[in-house]
Design a protein around this motif. Sequence first.
Motif, PDB file in Angstrom:
ATOM      1  N   THR A   1       2.223   7.099  -6.822  1.00 39.22           N
ATOM      2  CA  THR A   1       1.171   7.979  -7.348  1.00 39.22           C
ATOM      3  C   THR A   1       1.526   9.456  -7.160  1.00 39.22           C
ATOM      4  OG1 THR A   1      -0.084   8.039  -5.253  1.00 39.22           O
ATOM      5  CG2 THR A   1      -0.623   6.263  -6.814  1.00 39.22           C
ATOM      6  N   SER A   2       2.762   9.745  -6.727  1.00 37.42           N
ATOM      7  CA  SER A   2       3.117  11.131  -6.390  1.00 37.42           C
ATOM      8  C   SER A   2       3.003  12.070  -7.593  1.00 37.42           C
ATOM      9  CB  SER A   2       4.529  11.200  -5.795  1.00 37.42           C
ATOM     10  OG  SER A   2       5.487  10.738  -6.727  1.00 37.42           O
TER      11      SER A   2
ATOM     12  N   ARG B   1      -0.701  12.477  -8.403  1.00 39.42           N
ATOM     13  CA  ARG B   1      -1.367  13.335  -7.421  1.00 39.42           C
ATOM     14  C   ARG B   1      -1.008  14.805  -7.629  1.00 39.42           C
ATOM     15  NH1 ARG B   1       0.813  12.233  -2.758  1.00 39.42           N
ATOM     16  NH2 ARG B   1       2.019  10.349  -3.224  1.00 39.42           N
TER      17      ARG B   1
ATOM     18  N   TYR C   1       1.222   4.010  -3.011  1.00 38.26           N
ATOM     19  CA  TYR C   1       0.964   5.430  -2.758  1.00 38.26           C
ATOM     20  C   TYR C   1       2.142   6.281  -3.206  1.00 38.26           C
ATOM     21  CZ  TYR C   1      -0.351   9.727  -0.349  1.00 38.26           C
ATOM     22  OH  TYR C   1      -0.688  11.037  -0.075  1.00 38.26           O
TER      23      TYR C   1
ATOM     24  N   LYS D   1      -6.467   1.272  -8.445  1.00 42.22           N
ATOM     25  CA  LYS D   1      -5.633   0.694  -7.388  1.00 42.22           C
ATOM     26  C   LYS D   1      -5.268  -0.722  -7.781  1.00 42.22           C
ATOM     27  CE  LYS D   1      -5.420   1.597  -2.475  1.00 42.22           C
ATOM     28  NZ  LYS D   1      -6.179   1.937  -1.269  1.00 42.22           N
TER      29      LYS D   1
ATOM     30  N   GLU E   1       0.843  -1.207   0.000  1.00 43.63           N
ATOM     31  CA  GLU E   1       0.000   0.000   0.000  1.00 43.63           C
ATOM     32  C   GLU E   1       0.872   1.249   0.000  1.00 43.63           C
ATOM     33  OE1 GLU E   1      -3.929   1.615   0.212  1.00 43.63           O
ATOM     34  OE2 GLU E   1      -3.630  -0.469   0.790  1.00 43.63           O
TER      35      GLU E   1
END
Length: 255
Positions: A59-60, A63, A56, A100, A52
Amino acid sequence: MEKQSIAVIKKLMKNGELSEADITELKMDERKGVQSLLNSYEKQKMKDKQLEANFYAMTSYERMAYSNGSKLIAGIDEAGRGPLAGPVVAAAVILPEDFKLMGLNDSKQLNEQTRDTFFTIIKEQAVCYGISIIDNHQIDKINIFEATKLAMREAFDQLTHTPDHLLVDAVKLEQLPCTSESLVKGDTKSISIAAASILAKVTRDNLMKEIHNEYPIYEFAKNMGYGTKHHMEKLQEAGASPYHRKTFAPVNKLG
């Protein structure tokens, strides 16, 4: 929680049907089998937590683009720049914002079974995607770098939605209808690029397996066209196939 058999507890764990209160209660169970299951459960929980966190982190760039107002973000990557034979393949993909897929990473870091599974999931869940194949003859005409850029641009042009922002692995593309970033080792930094890398690699690997059926002597299904020891030996023995890149050393040195 009533005392259950180890088989039942194992099934409940597998199906995610145990609450934290149940787990706490099971920790008091002195049966070795139960403690072994709990140990495996905790290890899996830690593994899932790490996956996880890794996802995440990847995905920087997405985002950041979303925070800057982008709605559709595409990723582009290629497979097959280095081999002595076969095409170069590029893929472009736009993932939904809530996409995801735990474990998604650079396709080269995943085993074949995982890549194949992710390949199907990505195609099914993507907003849209494009895949371009530039064969070895075109590579010889325009060189591998230009062929790679051409494949990437063709894959981009296949997208049925125009992205607001594009993330590209290592290569800079020009005259785009959107903003773009070129990321070195982008397939380990961006889920969009990583997804594109899987689409490109699985597509190319499947093509190389088909070519292997025509020319099994080179073992393309195993080496994917790269210059392994066996491949090099067979090149010397049998010469180049119609799928070899004639401008690549050592193919270009064959008589």
